[in-house]
Enzyme design. Structure first.
Site, PDB file in Angstrom:
ATOM      1  N   HIS A 102      13.201   0.136   1.011  1.00  0.00           N
ATOM      2  CA  HIS A 102      11.772  -0.214   0.948  1.00  0.00           C
ATOM      3  C   HIS A 102      11.701  -1.522   0.162  1.00  0.00           C
ATOM      4  O   HIS A 102      11.812  -1.536  -1.062  1.00  0.00           O
ATOM      5  CB  HIS A 102      11.008   0.920   0.238  1.00  0.00           C
ATOM      6  CG  HIS A 102       9.554   0.623   0.047  1.00  0.00           C
ATOM      7  ND1 HIS A 102       8.557   1.310   0.688  1.00  0.00           N
ATOM      8  CD2 HIS A 102       8.912  -0.300  -0.725  1.00  0.00           C
ATOM      9  CE1 HIS A 102       7.372   0.836   0.335  1.00  0.00           C
ATOM     10  NE2 HIS A 102       7.571  -0.142  -0.534  1.00  0.00           N
ATOM     11  N   ARG A 160       9.824  -7.490 -11.287  1.00  0.00           N
ATOM     12  CA  ARG A 160      10.579  -6.543 -12.126  1.00  0.00           C
ATOM     13  C   ARG A 160      12.064  -6.861 -12.071  1.00  0.00           C
ATOM     14  O   ARG A 160      12.604  -7.170 -11.006  1.00  0.00           O
ATOM     15  CB  ARG A 160      10.362  -5.107 -11.664  1.00  0.00           C
ATOM     16  CG  ARG A 160       8.949  -4.604 -11.817  1.00  0.00           C
ATOM     17  CD  ARG A 160       8.892  -3.095 -11.568  1.00  0.00           C
ATOM     18  NE  ARG A 160       7.530  -2.632 -11.400  1.00  0.00           N
ATOM     19  CZ  ARG A 160       7.054  -2.104 -10.277  1.00  0.00           C
ATOM     20  NH1 ARG A 160       7.827  -1.948  -9.213  1.00  0.00           N
ATOM     21  NH2 ARG A 160       5.805  -1.720 -10.207  1.00  0.00           N
ATOM     22  N   GLU A 214       2.333   4.902   4.476  1.00  0.00           N
ATOM     23  CA  GLU A 214       2.160   5.905   3.412  1.00  0.00           C
ATOM     24  C   GLU A 214       0.865   6.687   3.618  1.00  0.00           C
ATOM     25  O   GLU A 214       0.816   7.883   3.341  1.00  0.00           O
ATOM     26  CB  GLU A 214       2.178   5.206   2.049  1.00  0.00           C
ATOM     27  CG  GLU A 214       3.568   4.654   1.754  1.00  0.00           C
ATOM     28  CD  GLU A 214       3.622   3.729   0.557  1.00  0.00           C
ATOM     29  OE1 GLU A 214       3.338   2.532   0.729  1.00  0.00           O
ATOM     30  OE2 GLU A 214       3.949   4.200  -0.537  1.00  0.00           O
ATOM     31  N   HIS A 238       7.740   5.330  -4.667  1.00  0.00           N
ATOM     32  CA  HIS A 238       7.615   5.060  -3.218  1.00  0.00           C
ATOM     33  C   HIS A 238       7.996   6.309  -2.429  1.00  0.00           C
ATOM     34  O   HIS A 238       8.496   6.212  -1.301  1.00  0.00           O
ATOM     35  CB  HIS A 238       8.554   3.922  -2.737  1.00  0.00           C
ATOM     36  CG  HIS A 238       8.250   2.574  -3.299  1.00  0.00           C
ATOM     37  ND1 HIS A 238       9.253   1.708  -3.715  1.00  0.00           N
ATOM     38  CD2 HIS A 238       7.068   1.936  -3.496  1.00  0.00           C
ATOM     39  CE1 HIS A 238       8.685   0.592  -4.150  1.00  0.00           C
ATOM     40  NE2 HIS A 238       7.376   0.699  -4.033  1.00  0.00           N
ATOM     41  N   ASN A 242      -6.338   6.013  -2.355  1.00  0.00           N
ATOM     42  CA  ASN A 242      -5.284   5.534  -3.249  1.00  0.00           C
ATOM     43  C   ASN A 242      -5.948   4.715  -4.349  1.00  0.00           C
ATOM     44  O   ASN A 242      -6.377   3.585  -4.119  1.00  0.00           O
ATOM     45  CB  ASN A 242      -4.303   4.675  -2.432  1.00  0.00           C
ATOM     46  CG  ASN A 242      -3.150   4.157  -3.273  1.00  0.00           C
ATOM     47  OD1 ASN A 242      -3.076   4.403  -4.481  1.00  0.00           O
ATOM     48  ND2 ASN A 242      -2.250   3.423  -2.653  1.00  0.00           N
ATOM     49  N   ARG A 301      -3.139   9.794  -3.102  1.00  0.00           N
ATOM     50  CA  ARG A 301      -1.826   9.397  -3.594  1.00  0.00           C
ATOM     51  C   ARG A 301      -1.862   9.551  -5.109  1.00  0.00           C
ATOM     52  O   ARG A 301      -2.704   8.943  -5.780  1.00  0.00           O
ATOM     53  CB  ARG A 301      -1.569   7.938  -3.229  1.00  0.00           C
ATOM     54  CG  ARG A 301      -0.243   7.461  -3.719  1.00  0.00           C
ATOM     55  CD  ARG A 301      -0.053   6.003  -3.410  1.00  0.00           C
ATOM     56  NE  ARG A 301       1.313   5.640  -3.702  1.00  0.00           N
ATOM     57  CZ  ARG A 301       1.805   4.448  -3.501  1.00  0.00           C
ATOM     58  NH1 ARG A 301       1.065   3.502  -2.980  1.00  0.00           N
ATOM     59  NH2 ARG A 301       3.052   4.186  -3.798  1.00  0.00           N
ATOM     60  N   LYS A 355      -8.302   2.092  -2.551  1.00  0.00           N
ATOM     61  CA  LYS A 355      -8.069   1.828  -1.127  1.00  0.00           C
ATOM     62  C   LYS A 355      -8.295   3.123  -0.369  1.00  0.00           C
ATOM     63  O   LYS A 355      -7.960   4.197  -0.880  1.00  0.00           O
ATOM     64  CB  LYS A 355      -6.604   1.395  -0.912  1.00  0.00           C
ATOM     65  CG  LYS A 355      -6.335  -0.035  -1.313  1.00  0.00           C
ATOM     66  CD  LYS A 355      -4.958  -0.445  -0.819  1.00  0.00           C
ATOM     67  CE  LYS A 355      -4.115  -0.892  -1.984  1.00  0.00           C
ATOM     68  NZ  LYS A 355      -2.719  -0.997  -1.792  1.00  0.00           N
TER      69      LYS A 355
HETATM   70  P1  ADP Z   1       3.759  -4.206  -2.216  1.00  0.00           P
HETATM   71  O1  ADP Z   1       3.085  -3.094  -1.422  1.00  0.00           O
HETATM   72  O2  ADP Z   1       4.876  -3.755  -3.086  1.00  0.00           O
HETATM   73  O3  ADP Z   1       2.813  -5.138  -2.904  1.00  0.00           O
HETATM   74  P2  ADP Z   1       4.494  -5.251   0.389  1.00  0.00           P
HETATM   75  O4  ADP Z   1       5.276  -4.165   1.009  1.00  0.00           O
HETATM   76  O5  ADP Z   1       3.127  -5.534   0.901  1.00  0.00           O
HETATM   77  O6  ADP Z   1       4.491  -5.135  -1.179  1.00  0.00           O
HETATM   78  O7  ADP Z   1       5.368  -6.589   0.518  1.00  0.00           O
HETATM   79  C1  ADP Z   1       4.899  -7.813   0.032  1.00  0.00           C
HETATM   80  C2  ADP Z   1       6.045  -8.802   0.055  1.00  0.00           C
HETATM   81  O8  ADP Z   1       6.485  -8.984   1.410  1.00  0.00           O
HETATM   82  C3  ADP Z   1       5.615 -10.177  -0.454  1.00  0.00           C
HETATM   83  O9  ADP Z   1       6.518 -10.641  -1.455  1.00  0.00           O
HETATM   84  C4  ADP Z   1       5.724 -11.029   0.789  1.00  0.00           C
HETATM   85  O10 ADP Z   1       6.123 -12.335   0.489  1.00  0.00           O
HETATM   86  C5  ADP Z   1       6.782 -10.355   1.577  1.00  0.00           C
HETATM   87  N1  ADP Z   1       6.745 -10.785   2.969  1.00  0.00           N
HETATM   88  C6  ADP Z   1       5.787 -10.591   3.887  1.00  0.00           C
HETATM   89  N2  ADP Z   1       6.096 -11.241   5.044  1.00  0.00           N
HETATM   90  C7  ADP Z   1       7.276 -11.865   4.835  1.00  0.00           C
HETATM   91  C8  ADP Z   1       8.131 -12.694   5.642  1.00  0.00           C
HETATM   92  N3  ADP Z   1       7.815 -13.022   6.879  1.00  0.00           N
HETATM   93  N4  ADP Z   1       9.264 -13.149   5.091  1.00  0.00           N
HETATM   94  C9  ADP Z   1       9.575 -12.835   3.818  1.00  0.00           C
HETATM   95  N5  ADP Z   1       8.822 -12.061   3.025  1.00  0.00           N
HETATM   96  C10 ADP Z   1       7.686 -11.585   3.520  1.00  0.00           C
END
Ligand code: ADP
Length: 398
Positions: free
Chosen positions: A208, A241, A385, A180, A7, A91, A14
């Site tokens: 998601h 966003r 994914e 996604h 990715n 990806r 990654k």
């Molecule tokens: P992306 O892949 O879009 O960067 P992720 O799916 O990894 O995002 O999600 C990251 C988000 O999940 C962050 O904003 C993080 O704060 C939130 N997150 C992770 N653990 C928790 C939790 N225990 N409570 C609330 N939010 C969480």
């Protein structure tokens, strides 16, 4: 049989090497700061110590070479030679209106990825670099493109066409694509299996919820609608966003602040969402929740608005499908944040949705979190994914 999943971002790469016999991850890692000073590779072989390589990476070709070296390294590696990799799954963000199903890369596929640079300016060029780097590093090895827009391509016209002059669709393919896609495909499929739902007819809504966030509606695993649009900016409120807004806001800010459209779009992508709404507290939902708890009103409103928007989409998609059998939460917030799951479901009492607080006290694993008498099954389904990409890749090269 091992599949390498790649990715690529503009300055990152990654990867995961997955043994498809048992779908276990045998190594994974990340190349950071490609093309920038201070690049490094962090390689994590399963069951062994992390291995960090600090090495110049002027481009993705060098990065892939270092990944290959790490994978076959006598001490830190997991395979003896790259012959043990059957194929590489990539990806790829955007295939315009040309492809929806995953496909083995050939010159035509690369041409389409290139032709879609303007639809995915940050991702498509990097995705193509990743493919070409793998072609150089492992000549003759099949590369498979798995499209992030693939799932959304199955939507009906009434869902994907914008109410703008039709010539723009014809000339520029402006439509809702949705993103996604691998996550929505994987989670809706797993929800059907885990929830024992009818594989042909189950009506599933997938939320998601990560830093980027989107909702999809699907029947029997086929997408009916999804919240992201031509770009990932549309739909839910996200980390940075804005999601849905009146497009006239753009013109208004341009005029008042003397900015051009590109500058305002940059604000809507990078400075808005819960970050912007909270007055700059954070784009991270954990920080927003902590600030809301400690009485920061704007953070509280941002969190409420985020959850409210998700609930509105679930309502809309229930109408779109004339019913819903299951709602599945996934990604960072969806998998870890029971308070947000509960708050969203509290809007859905009219559908007969009932959360079981004890069952909802769970994170990071497949679980049914609704009560036994809930009319709709609510689930937590961790997204994967990479595995979705590896499965599609295997299916094409087997
Ligand atoms: P992306 O892949 O879009 O960067 P992720 O799916 O990894 O995002 O999600 C990251 C988000 O999940 C962050 O904003 C993080 O704060 C939130 N997150 C992770 N653990 C928790 C939790 N225990 N409570 C609330 N939010 C969480």
């Amino acid at each position: 049989m091992n599949i390498l999943v790649v990715n690529c971002g503009s300055s990152s790469l990654k990867y995961q090497l997955i043994n498809m016999d048992d779908e276990s991850v045998i190594a994974k890692g990340l190349c950071e700061r490609i093309g920038i000073d201070g690049s490094k590779l962090t390689h994590q072989p399963a069951g062994k110590d992390k291995y960090v390589v600090e090495h110049e990476m002027p481009d993705h070709t060098v990065a892939i070479k270092l990944v290959m070296d790490a994978l076959v390294d006598p001490e830190h590696g997991v395979i003896k030679s790259t012959d043990e990799i059957a194929a590489v799954g990539h990806r790829v963000l955007h295939a315009g209106t040309v492809y929806s199903d995953s496909i083995i890369v050939n010159e035509d596929v690369k041409r389409v990825i290139r032709e879609c640079f303007d639809l995915g300016p940050l991702h498509n060029p990097a995705n193509l670099m990743g493919i070409e780097a793998c072609e150089k590093a492992m000549p003759g090895k099949p590369n498979v493109a798995v499209w992030d827009t693939g799932f959304g391509m199955k939507m009906p016209e009434k869902a994907y066409l914008y109410a703008i002059p039709h010539e723009y669709y014809e000339k520029y393919s402006i439509r809702r694509y949705g993103f996604h896609g691998t996550s929505h495909m994987f989670v809706s499929g797993e929800a059907i299996k885990f929830g024992n739902l009818d594989p042909e007819n189950a009506k599933v809504i997938v939320c998601h919820l990560g830093n980027g966030a989107s909702v999809s509606a699907s029947i029997g695993g086929k997408c009916v609608d999804t919240s992201m649009g031509l770009t990932p900016l549309e739909g839910l409120i996200m980390g940075t966003r804005s999601g849905d807004i009146d497009p006239a806001v753009v013109q208004f800010i341009c005029n008042k602040e003397g900015k051009d459209v590109n500058e305002v779009l940059n604000i809507l992508n990078k400075k808005s969402g819960v970050y912007g709404m909270s007055g700059g507290v954070s784009s991270d939902f954990r920080d927003i929740e902590a600030a809301a708890k400690s009485g920061n009103h704007l953070a509280e409103v941002a969190l409420d608005a985020f959850r409210y928007r998700v609930a509105k989409y679930i309502g809309a998609y229930t109408a779109a499908m004339n019913g819903v059998d299951a709602i599945a939460f996934t990604a960072g917030v969806g998998e870890n944040d029971k308070a947000t799951r509960k708050a969203i479901c509290e809007y859905l009492g009219f559908l007969g949705v009932k959360i079981d607080d004890q069952a909802n006290d769970v994170r990071g694993k497949n679980a049914v979190i609704s009560a036994a008498d809930s009319k709709v099954k609510v689930m937590l389904i961790p997204t994967n994914e990479e595995l979705a990409i590896a499965r599609d890749t295997l299916a094409l090269v087997k």
